[in-house]
Design an enzyme around this catalytic site. Structure first.
Site, PDB file in Angstrom:
ATOM      1  N   ASN A   1      49.724  36.109  -9.635  1.00 24.40           N
ATOM      2  CA  ASN A   1      48.677  35.171  -9.783  1.00 24.40           C
ATOM      3  C   ASN A   1      47.579  35.510 -10.589  1.00 24.40           C
ATOM      4  O   ASN A   1      46.269  35.205 -10.476  1.00 24.40           O
ATOM      5  CB  ASN A   1      47.870  35.489  -8.119  1.00 24.40           C
ATOM      6  CG  ASN A   1      48.685  35.227  -7.025  1.00 24.40           C
ATOM      7  OD1 ASN A   1      49.762  34.209  -7.141  1.00 24.40           O
ATOM      8  ND2 ASN A   1      48.964  36.004  -6.097  1.00 24.40           N
TER       9      ASN A   1
ATOM     10  N   HIS B   1      42.387  31.252  -4.593  1.00 23.69           N
ATOM     11  CA  HIS B   1      43.156  30.928  -5.856  1.00 23.69           C
ATOM     12  C   HIS B   1      42.417  29.848  -6.532  1.00 23.69           C
ATOM     13  O   HIS B   1      43.028  29.064  -7.430  1.00 23.69           O
ATOM     14  CB  HIS B   1      44.452  30.105  -5.136  1.00 23.69           C
ATOM     15  CG  HIS B   1      45.570  31.135  -4.439  1.00 23.69           C
ATOM     16  ND1 HIS B   1      46.329  31.842  -5.449  1.00 23.69           N
ATOM     17  CD2 HIS B   1      45.606  31.726  -3.197  1.00 23.69           C
ATOM     18  CE1 HIS B   1      46.889  32.888  -4.411  1.00 23.69           C
ATOM     19  NE2 HIS B   1      46.532  32.798  -3.272  1.00 23.69           N
TER      20      HIS B   1
ATOM     21  N   GLU C   1      41.312  26.667   2.817  1.00 20.54           N
ATOM     22  CA  GLU C   1      41.579  27.340   1.520  1.00 20.54           C
ATOM     23  C   GLU C   1      40.933  26.438   0.640  1.00 20.54           C
ATOM     24  O   GLU C   1      41.005  25.249   0.737  1.00 20.54           O
ATOM     25  CB  GLU C   1      42.837  27.897   1.246  1.00 20.54           C
ATOM     26  CG  GLU C   1      43.297  28.978   2.090  1.00 20.54           C
ATOM     27  CD  GLU C   1      44.701  29.435   1.934  1.00 20.54           C
ATOM     28  OE1 GLU C   1      45.574  29.166   0.878  1.00 20.54           O
ATOM     29  OE2 GLU C   1      45.353  30.001   2.801  1.00 20.54           O
TER      30      GLU C   1
ATOM     31  N   HIS D   1      45.702  31.225   5.426  1.00 15.91           N
ATOM     32  CA  HIS D   1      46.142  32.473   4.901  1.00 15.91           C
ATOM     33  C   HIS D   1      46.377  33.271   6.299  1.00 15.91           C
ATOM     34  O   HIS D   1      45.541  33.610   7.098  1.00 15.91           O
ATOM     35  CB  HIS D   1      45.526  33.122   3.907  1.00 15.91           C
ATOM     36  CG  HIS D   1      46.236  34.228   3.210  1.00 15.91           C
ATOM     37  ND1 HIS D   1      45.753  35.590   3.495  1.00 15.91           N
ATOM     38  CD2 HIS D   1      47.162  34.387   2.356  1.00 15.91           C
ATOM     39  CE1 HIS D   1      46.608  36.382   2.910  1.00 15.91           C
ATOM     40  NE2 HIS D   1      47.408  35.762   2.060  1.00 15.91           N
TER      41      HIS D   1
ATOM     42  N   LYS E   1      43.321  37.578  -8.337  1.00 19.57           N
ATOM     43  CA  LYS E   1      44.113  36.519  -8.981  1.00 19.57           C
ATOM     44  C   LYS E   1      43.582  36.032 -10.295  1.00 19.57           C
ATOM     45  O   LYS E   1      43.859  37.005 -11.297  1.00 19.57           O
ATOM     46  CB  LYS E   1      44.115  35.403  -7.949  1.00 19.57           C
ATOM     47  CG  LYS E   1      43.894  35.818  -6.476  1.00 19.57           C
ATOM     48  CD  LYS E   1      45.304  35.561  -5.830  1.00 19.57           C
ATOM     49  CE  LYS E   1      45.050  35.887  -4.299  1.00 19.57           C
ATOM     50  NZ  LYS E   1      45.967  37.072  -3.510  1.00 19.57           N
TER      51      LYS E   1
ATOM     52  N   SER F   1      47.736  28.653  -1.094  1.00 16.56           N
ATOM     53  CA  SER F   1      48.419  29.759  -1.793  1.00 16.56           C
ATOM     54  C   SER F   1      49.691  29.424  -1.996  1.00 16.56           C
ATOM     55  O   SER F   1      50.560  29.882  -2.839  1.00 16.56           O
ATOM     56  CB  SER F   1      48.129  31.052  -1.181  1.00 16.56           C
ATOM     57  OG  SER F   1      48.769  31.140   0.023  1.00 16.56           O
TER      58      SER F   1
ATOM     59  N   ASP G   1      38.225  29.814   1.797  1.00 13.61           N
ATOM     60  CA  ASP G   1      38.653  31.081   1.150  1.00 13.61           C
ATOM     61  C   ASP G   1      39.136  30.316  -0.271  1.00 13.61           C
ATOM     62  O   ASP G   1      40.105  29.724  -0.264  1.00 13.61           O
ATOM     63  CB  ASP G   1      40.026  31.353   1.822  1.00 13.61           C
ATOM     64  CG  ASP G   1      40.962  32.443   1.269  1.00 13.61           C
ATOM     65  OD1 ASP G   1      40.505  32.711   0.135  1.00 13.61           O
ATOM     66  OD2 ASP G   1      41.531  32.954   1.745  1.00 13.61           O
TER      67      ASP G   1
HETATM   68  C1  LIG Z   1      44.587  32.315   0.153  1.00 13.75           C
HETATM   69  C2  LIG Z   1      44.542  34.026   0.235  1.00 13.75           C
HETATM   70  N1  LIG Z   1      43.602  34.551   0.648  1.00 13.75           N
HETATM   71  C3  LIG Z   1      43.536  35.763   0.846  1.00 13.75           C
HETATM   72  C4  LIG Z   1      44.359  36.604   0.282  1.00 13.75           C
HETATM   73  C5  LIG Z   1      44.079  38.249   0.212  1.00 13.75           C
HETATM   74  O1  LIG Z   1      43.670  38.642  -0.941  1.00 13.75           O
HETATM   75  P1  LIG Z   1      43.906  39.955  -1.735  1.00 13.75           P
HETATM   76  O2  LIG Z   1      45.289  39.864  -2.302  1.00 13.75           O
HETATM   77  O3  LIG Z   1      42.999  40.579  -2.503  1.00 13.75           O
HETATM   78  O4  LIG Z   1      44.128  40.642  -0.417  1.00 13.75           O
HETATM   79  C6  LIG Z   1      45.519  36.092  -0.243  1.00 13.75           C
HETATM   80  C7  LIG Z   1      46.588  37.007  -1.141  1.00 13.75           C
HETATM   81  O5  LIG Z   1      47.527  36.507  -1.457  1.00 13.75           O
HETATM   82  C8  LIG Z   1      45.645  34.626  -0.465  1.00 13.75           C
HETATM   83  O6  LIG Z   1      46.473  34.015  -0.973  1.00 13.75           O
END
Ligand SMILES: Cc1ncc(COP(=O)(O)O)c(C=O)c1O
Length: 383
Positions: free
Chosen positions: A44, A202, A170, A130, A229, A174, A199
């Site tokens: 990412n 991405h 989101e 997520h 990311k 993701s 969230d």
């Molecule tokens: C949409 C989403 N939120 C939160 C996270 C978690 O973030 P982190 O990798 O910093 O723990 C991810 C991780 O893959 C994600 O894809």
């Protein structure tokens, strides 16, 4: 007598192995051996900052100036000048009043959900949010109701049924790479006196930080951004009103009972944002690569989803076939993500190909050619 946990572990591992769902780590290689993966389309780090010299220097500078470790939780003595610098920068960019930092996006999301909600709450979320969001809601005891993915009518139906509430999405999903209809969701939430939580893991840093597509306090009541990311480093932040952040600082157990993000990392994330602000060519290189991948794939007869972002899923469906394609690609030197259930719905296993700004046209060309060849050789009609 065998320990009961030994039985559970052995059985679960055997079952996961038998169903093609056993997840295992693989060491990333950097050698010249042809078996070693040398072009990575699985991570990412969308702008290619994780291995940039400028950010390595920023980390060193941050460590020298502010220290490598925060030494305590933020409420004890782990909150310093580097954290404040980053928080202020994030507030300036997004327009939110206040900010708090976490060591990962997973803990930021889980802390937010677990602290905000209780067992009497009903929380509305997109079907595909997520795992960290879902786990936090489950921990809070709140009832989770989910609307059809990116479906405004379905969201409107649930908001009408549960007004004065919270809706969670989101920005860029993701595993699918598609973008949420943020403006429409935001308007809908306002209509139903509800908060919108986004969230932005991405999206943040990939879309122009100050551009009209960037998520800001205007649309999202609460915004979660991550640094692992597009920023190429580590950590995360929750952005919201001063009252919400004060409440979370005083009550979020993940924040109160955990060593704060290291000041060197806070300074690194701050520097990564400044670097992105000075490098508008990086998002445009990324966009060029996304367009090239999509054009070549279409020409090669590979079916694509509607995603226009760096995340390009190739839906294969079957778990074992997905793994077989990913492993064959790895042998040719291309690392791509192989995503199975429960991360994605059963029957929707996929290759998760992620483009970044540093990929060359030749690498993208070779990946698409190899992928098309493999799909034909294995008689796979992707979905
Ligand atoms: C949409 C989403 N939120 C939160 C996270 C978690 O973030 P982190 O990798 O910093 O723990 C991810 C991780 O893959 C994600 O894809």
């Amino acid at each position: 007598m065998a320990h009961p946990l030994t039985d559970k572990i052995t059985q679960q591992l055997a079952q996961q192995q038998a169903t093609g769902l056993l997840r295992q780590r693989k060491l990333l290689g950097f050698g010249t051996d042809t078996n070693v993966i040398n072009v990575d389309f699985s991570h990412n780090d969308y702008l290619g900052l994780a291995s940039s010299v400028e950010l390595a220097q920023a980390l060193y500078q941050g460590a020298l100036t502010y220290g490598v470790g925060s030494k305590a939780s933020p409420l004890v003595s782990g909150y310093g000048a580097a954290h404040q610098l980053l928080e202020q920068k994030l507030c300036d960019i997004t327009g939110h009043q206040a900010c708090m930092l976490f060591c990962s996006g997973f803990s930021a999301n889980s802390a937010l959900m677990k602290t905000l909600f209780t067992s009497t709450d009903v929380v509305i979320a997109d079907k595909l949010v997520h795992a960290s969001i879902i786990d936090g809601i489950v921990d809070s005891g709140a009832k989770l109701v989910r609307y059809l993915h990116n479906d405004i009518d379905s969201a409107a139906h649930l908001l009408a049924k549960h007004p004065n509430n919270v809706l969670i999405t989101e920005s860029v999903f993701s595993m699918d790479g598609d973008s949420a209809p943020i403006k429409a969701l935001s308007a809908l939430c306002q209509q139903h006196n509800s908060w919108l939580i986004v969230d932005d893991a991405h999206g943040f840093g990939v879309v122009d930080l100050h551009g009209c597509a960037a998520i800001t306090a205007k649309q999202a009541d609460i915004q979660v951004v991550t640094f692992g990311k597009a920023l190429g480093c580590q950590g995360a932040a929750i952005l919201a009103s001063q009252d919400i952040i004060d409440f979370l600082v005083a009550n979020a157990r993940h924040y109160i009972y955990s060593t704060a993000l290291s000041p060197a990392n806070a300074y690194l994330a701050f520097s990564a944002i400044e670097f992105i602000e000075k490098s508008p060519h990086l998002p445009s290189q990324l966009n060029g690569n996304i367009a090239l991948f999509r054009r070549l794939s279409t020409e090669a007869g590979i079916k694509l989803t509607a995603s226009q972002t760096a995340i390009q899923p190739i839906i294969i469906g079957d778990n074992s076939l997905t793994m077989a394609v990913a492993e064959s690609l790895a042998l040719k030197g291309f690392k791509v993500g192989a995503i199975r259930s429960p991360t994605v719905p059963a029957g929707r296993a996929r290759l998760r190909i992620t483009l970044n700004a540093q990929h060359t046209p030749a690498q993208i060309n070779q990946l698409v050619a190899q992928l098309a060849l493999l799909l034909t050789d294995l008689s796979i009609e992707n979905q």
